[in-house]
Design an enzyme around this catalytic site. Structure first.
Site, PDB file in Angstrom:
ATOM      1  N   LYS A 178      56.627  36.126 -21.663  1.00  0.00           N
ATOM      2  CA  LYS A 178      56.180  35.201 -20.600  1.00  0.00           C
ATOM      3  C   LYS A 178      57.476  34.728 -19.964  1.00  0.00           C
ATOM      4  O   LYS A 178      58.197  33.919 -20.525  1.00  0.00           O
ATOM      5  CB  LYS A 178      55.393  34.066 -21.238  1.00  0.00           C
ATOM      6  CG  LYS A 178      54.499  33.210 -20.351  1.00  0.00           C
ATOM      7  CD  LYS A 178      55.007  32.845 -19.004  1.00  0.00           C
ATOM      8  CE  LYS A 178      55.208  31.345 -18.901  1.00  0.00           C
ATOM      9  NZ  LYS A 178      56.108  30.975 -17.797  1.00  0.00           N
ATOM     10  N   GLU A 180      65.442  27.493 -29.000  1.00  0.00           N
ATOM     11  CA  GLU A 180      66.795  27.260 -28.492  1.00  0.00           C
ATOM     12  C   GLU A 180      66.632  26.301 -27.326  1.00  0.00           C
ATOM     13  O   GLU A 180      66.066  26.662 -26.299  1.00  0.00           O
ATOM     14  CB  GLU A 180      67.416  28.605 -28.072  1.00  0.00           C
ATOM     15  CG  GLU A 180      68.911  28.620 -28.177  1.00  0.00           C
ATOM     16  CD  GLU A 180      69.580  27.927 -27.013  1.00  0.00           C
ATOM     17  OE1 GLU A 180      70.077  26.793 -27.203  1.00  0.00           O
ATOM     18  OE2 GLU A 180      69.595  28.495 -25.925  1.00  0.00           O
ATOM     19  N   CYS A 187      72.611  25.662 -21.026  1.00  0.00           N
ATOM     20  CA  CYS A 187      72.464  24.802 -22.206  1.00  0.00           C
ATOM     21  C   CYS A 187      73.849  24.478 -22.747  1.00  0.00           C
ATOM     22  O   CYS A 187      74.033  23.489 -23.447  1.00  0.00           O
ATOM     23  CB  CYS A 187      71.710  25.478 -23.324  1.00  0.00           C
ATOM     24  SG  CYS A 187      70.340  26.407 -22.812  1.00  0.00           S
ATOM     25  N   GLU A 246      70.539  15.136 -21.458  1.00  0.00           N
ATOM     26  CA  GLU A 246      70.848  16.401 -20.778  1.00  0.00           C
ATOM     27  C   GLU A 246      70.421  16.316 -19.309  1.00  0.00           C
ATOM     28  O   GLU A 246      69.261  16.045 -19.012  1.00  0.00           O
ATOM     29  CB  GLU A 246      70.119  17.565 -21.463  1.00  0.00           C
ATOM     30  CG  GLU A 246      70.553  18.906 -20.902  1.00  0.00           C
ATOM     31  CD  GLU A 246      69.889  20.087 -21.593  1.00  0.00           C
ATOM     32  OE1 GLU A 246      68.678  20.037 -21.812  1.00  0.00           O
ATOM     33  OE2 GLU A 246      70.609  21.066 -21.886  1.00  0.00           O
TER      34      GLU A 246
HETATM   35  C1  UN1 Z   1      72.097  29.198 -22.042  1.00  0.00           C
HETATM   36  O1  UN1 Z   1      72.629  28.399 -21.302  1.00  0.00           O
HETATM   37  O2  UN1 Z   1      70.938  29.013 -22.459  1.00  0.00           O
HETATM   38  O3  UN1 Z   1      77.364  30.887 -23.608  1.00  0.00           O
HETATM   39  C2  UN1 Z   1      72.723  30.460 -22.463  1.00  0.00           C
HETATM   40  C3  UN1 Z   1      77.004  30.943 -22.436  1.00  0.00           C
HETATM   41  C4  UN1 Z   1      76.125  32.093 -22.010  1.00  0.00           C
HETATM   42  C5  UN1 Z   1      74.724  31.890 -22.454  1.00  0.00           C
HETATM   43  C6  UN1 Z   1      74.167  30.549 -22.115  1.00  0.00           C
HETATM   44  N1  UN1 Z   1      76.635  33.313 -22.562  1.00  0.00           N
HETATM   45  O4  UN1 Z   1      77.326  30.105 -21.629  1.00  0.00           O
END
Ligand code: UN1
Length: 515
Positions: free
Chosen positions: A193, A267, A301, A403
């Site tokens: 999805k 995650e 993230c 965040e």
């Molecule tokens: C994300 O932001 O969910 O380490 C992944 C990093 C990338 C992946 C980020 N390779 O910034």
């Protein structure tokens, strides 16, 4: 004047819609419409008059069909030797590599990130596919001595079954690949999805799976919003959910999965920080901080949304950093000169602007630069925000704790390394951290004390590589790691095997074992 302009825009939008390409779900090896009969537009966040295509707005019935297809295909795929499964994945990697240019442009158009970063995203999918396909000839288990004579003990990995993969907007091809490729190499079948803002990149990946010859029903794609996602999480025949997205949604998913004892890998958010010590190479730290905070418009993230800077160099760092941020070129990611693209949609923009207001009015931090939406210079049709820096931020302020997921960073002064570590660790998340220092003792001490899943020395908090585990502590996840070989522990379950070749009854855990 304004009315004429509006009418012209409306007309342009209407004619664009008439020629809009329709894309479909992929279920059991067929490209099909949603049984809802409804569609949604894939809109360019840099220019909302640019409609990339329309995608099926799927519902629970579509999910039912996709799960049935994945269930049907499961035994045959599981029984296909892992090296054979991997051969198809190597072909898949080649197809992605051959189409990298087109995928990159389409990704920038639907997601907004600049071309170089979109290319990096596709490259990450290629790297992940090559690397993880290699597991087809490893998928190591182990042997170990048994307690008794003439008895053999070993451990092998077995697939989980039907997996639901729910992916976000910010890494439109890399993140689906992180989940899809290990799931397949381990012998599972899947339903993806994809993020509703970036459906084309996931579809490109799935189309490449079809071209690579991955059998019908092994990979299925369902487009849409919350309904198909929820249906997947709820479905009794889905054994595993792998989710990347917000902490709030992740928690709900985990609660639902707990009721059915599903495996769930989450995650989620981050509030990552870079520590800049007084002995750091300041120019290098400034460059790293700019990249970490404003790369992907801060929508990672792993984004460096906090900069924890030593008091002794605070002024110097802030001056250089703010000057560099002011010079960043914000614009359409398709323009190769652009350094910072738009944010994903209007709601995201409003949320980020809301946090900027909180920073000013509630937290009363100093707004050093940025703070507003950009509409000038032809950017009025997109969701652009000035790269924003708050200084004199104190631990505990909302912009320091929550965040924001946008081009906003907070600079916090500190006096001693232990204090900096306490600040970095003093949030609910624990994804990534970094320290700039020339002192090896401080670097190692920080590596030891920073409670995050990823930690960098003399580099920003972003840029994890696919052959190392990716994930975080505390509210960032639920203990799992994607990427690396560690991801195999999500998509396979251990089976312990005992073979007694003594020809008689040997009892384990019974005191009179003969030695
Ligand atoms: C994300 O932001 O969910 O380490 C992944 C990093 C990338 C992946 C980020 N390779 O910034």
């Amino acid at each position: 004047m304004a009315k004429a302009k509006q009418a012209k825009e409306k007309k342009a939008l209407k004619s664009a819609k008439a020629t809009t390409k329709s894309y479909h779900n992929y279920i059991g090896g067929e490209w099909v419409r949603s049984s809802s009969g409804e569609w949604f537009d894939n809109v360019n966040p840099a220019d909302t008059t640019d409609i990339i295509g329309r995608f099926p707005k799927s519902n629970a019935e579509d999910v039912d069909k996709a799960v049935a297809a994945a269930k049907d295909a499961a035994s045959k795929w599981r029984q296909t030797p892992a090296p054979k499964r991997a051969e198809l994945l190597f072909t898949l990697a080649e197809i992605i590599r051959d189409n990298k240019h087109r995928y990159t442009e389409e990704m920038t158009r639907e997601m907004g990130k600049v071309l170089k970063e979109a290319g990096g995203d596709v490259q990450e999918a290629i790297d992940c596919t090559y690397y993880t396909a290699g597991e087809g000839r490893r998928l190591h288990g182990f042997t170990t001595p048994a307690e008794m004579k003439n008895k053999f003990a070993m451990c092998v990995r077995q697939p989980v079954g039907v997996c639901g993969l729910i992916t976000p907007f910010n890494f439109p091809m890399a993140i689906p690949s992180w989940k899809l490729i290990p799931a397949l190499v381990c012998g599972n079948t899947v339903i993806i999805k994809s993020g509703e803002d970036v459906p084309l990149s996931a579809l490109n990946l799935v189309k490449a799976c079809e071209e690579a010859g991955i059998p019908r029903g092994v990979v299925n794609l369902v487009n849409g919003f919350g309904e198909p996602g929820a249906a997947l999480v709820d479905h009794k025949d889905v054994r595993l959910i792998s989710f990347t997205g917000s902490t709030e949604t992740g928690r709900k998913i985990a609660e639902t999965c707990a009721r059915e004892n599903k495996i769930v890998s989450l995650e989620m958010g981050g509030k990552n920080a870079i520590i800049v010590m007084d002995d750091a190479d300041i120019d290098n730290a400034v460059e790293g901080s700019v990249w970490g905070a404003f790369g992907t418009s801060g929508q990672r993230c792993t984004a460096s949304s906090r900069l924890v800077v030593h008091k002794k160099i605070y002024k110097k760092f802030v001056t250089k950093f703010v000057e560099r941020v002011k010079a960043l070129r914000v614009g359409n990611g398709l323009d190769p000169k652009t350094e910072v693209g738009p944010v994903i949609h209007e709601d995201a923009m409003q949320k980020i602007l809301g946090y900027i207001e909180i920073g000013k009015k509630v937290d009363k931090a100093t707004l050093a630069t940025g703070g507003s939406r950009i509409t000038k210079g032809g950017l009025d049709k997109g969701w652009f925000i000035e790269p924003t820096v708050f200084t004199d931020v104190k631990p505990g302020m909302r912009i320091e704790q929550e965040e924001i997921f946008g081009p906003v960073t907070a600079i916090i002064p500190f006096g001693a390394l232990d204090e900096a570590i306490e600040i970095v660790n003093g949030v609910k998340y624990g994804l990534s951290s970094a320290i700039y220092t020339q002192d090896v003792n401080k670097a190692f001490y920080a590596m030891q004390e920073l409670y995050t899943g990823i930690c960098y020395v003399n580099s920003a908090t972003i840029g994890a590589e696919v052959h190392l585990p990716f994930g975080g502590t505390k509210a960032t996840g639920n203990g799992h790691r994607e990427a690396g070989t560690q991801v195999l522990d999500i998509f396979s379950e251990w089976k312990a095997l005992y073979v007694d070749y003594s020809g008689k009854l040997q009892k384990a855990q019974i005191d009179e074992v003969e030695i």
